[in-house]
Design a protein around this motif. Structure first.
Motif, PDB file in Angstrom:
ATOM      1  N   GLU A   1      -9.619   0.256  -1.344  1.00  0.00           N
ATOM      2  CA  GLU A   1      -9.268   0.547  -2.734  1.00  0.00           C
ATOM      3  C   GLU A   1      -7.782   0.371  -2.996  1.00  0.00           C
ATOM      4  N   ASP A   2      -6.964   0.499  -1.941  1.00  0.00           N
ATOM      5  CA  ASP A   2      -5.516   0.388  -2.108  1.00  0.00           C
ATOM      6  C   ASP A   2      -5.023  -1.052  -1.968  1.00  0.00           C
TER       7      ASP A   2
ATOM      8  N   LYS B   1       0.839  -1.210   0.000  1.00  0.00           N
ATOM      9  CA  LYS B   1       0.000   0.000   0.000  1.00  0.00           C
ATOM     10  C   LYS B   1       0.870   1.255   0.000  1.00  0.00           C
ATOM     11  N   LYS B   2       1.935   1.228   0.774  1.00  0.00           N
ATOM     12  CA  LYS B   2       2.842   2.384   0.852  1.00  0.00           C
ATOM     13  C   LYS B   2       3.397   2.747  -0.518  1.00  0.00           C
ATOM     14  N   TYR B   3       3.768   1.717  -1.290  1.00  0.00           N
ATOM     15  CA  TYR B   3       4.368   1.946  -2.604  1.00  0.00           C
ATOM     16  C   TYR B   3       3.365   1.803  -3.754  1.00  0.00           C
ATOM     17  N   LYS B   4       2.067   1.685  -3.383  1.00  0.00           N
ATOM     18  CA  LYS B   4       0.990   1.589  -4.392  1.00  0.00           C
ATOM     19  C   LYS B   4       1.215   0.422  -5.357  1.00  0.00           C
TER      20      LYS B   4
END
Length: 262
Positions: free
Chosen positions: A155-156, A128-131
């Protein structure tokens, strides 16, 4: 026709004698895109080596495989975190395209279940941090994997349920968490079961994989798997969906682009 193998361990020791020939066979069979999951820190250099040899074809992931969650798993997670930061924290050409393969595996024993779930959750948060998408390994652990996904849903959260072997109910649940279903050699097995209901799942939810050198499709079952055998998987899926092989290749490659962003 361009085929995408969304999960292949082409750096494995199983290919030490013929890695280049194996990759060339796959490319000649239309497999132009290889997405390569991590296992643990001992394989990192081998992954980088194969990427450097085939930069136009090989796309790496970073993660800690649940079977390799042992007493030192915190050190291994630190390695994952550092590798992600070093490659994604600047504007260089070297990238990771997913966090994987991660998840829960209770096939061998349940000793590290809590640690596996903790490692799974931590790596989801890195993704999530790096999408980035996640690539999930789940063996005898649908309940335990879904527990973590339920806590992390949003959503992520998105990715691939690698080597999907669950029921149709599991399939719908996985799709509900923004996961594509990774379909490989199991779909060609007489007792694979998933071939009985896949046509009830829209092909837009499917990606192709081999998991080479494991899980070779029929007629190679029991032998070393390799990415060129992805042709057998796409042919079986084209038969299940009653669409041309080229169309199945097109749909699944587009699905892989939607997930990995390339």
């Amino acid at each position: 026709m361009i085929l995408t193998d969304t999960h292949t361990h082409i750096y494995s020791e199983a290919f030490d004698e013929d890695q280049d020939q194996m990759i060339q066979r796959a490319i000649e069979n239309g497999v132009k895109r290889f997405f390569v999951p991590a296992i643990d820190s001992s394989y990192t250099n081998a992954m980088y080596d194969v990427e450097s040899k085939y930069p136009e074809h090989v796309f790496l992931m970073m993660g800690l495989h649940p079977i390799h969650v042992k007493e030192n798993y915190q050190e291994e997670l630190k390695h994952v975190e550092e590798e992600l930061k070093s490659r994604l924290g600047n504007n260089g050409d070297k990238k990771f395209y997913a966090v994987g393969e991660i998840g829960v595996d209770l096939y061998w024993d349940k000793k590290f279940l809590v640690a596996q779930q903790e490692a799974f959750r931590f790596q989801i948060q890195l993704a999530k941090k790096y999408k980035l998408p996640i690539v999930i390994h789940c063996r005898d652990a649908f309940k335990e994997v879904f527990e973590v996904l339920e806590q992390e849903k949003g959503e992520d959260l998105f990715g691939i349920f690698h080597c999907f072997t669950g029921t149709i109910e599991d399939a719908h649940k996985a799709i509900g968490y923004n996961m594509k279903l990774g379909i490989g050699g199991v779909v060609t097995f007489k007792n694979g079961k998933i071939d009985k209901f896949l046509n009830e799942i829209a092909p837009e939810h499917i990606v192709l994989e081999t998991d080479a050198p494991y899980l070779a499709p029929t007629p190679y079952r029991g032998k070393r798997n390799e990415s060129s055998y992805l042709v057998n998987v796409v042919e079986k899926l084209a038969d299940i969906y009653q669409i041309p092989v080229e169309k199945m290749a097109e749909i699944t490659t587009q699905n892989s682009k939607d997930i990995f962003g390339i």
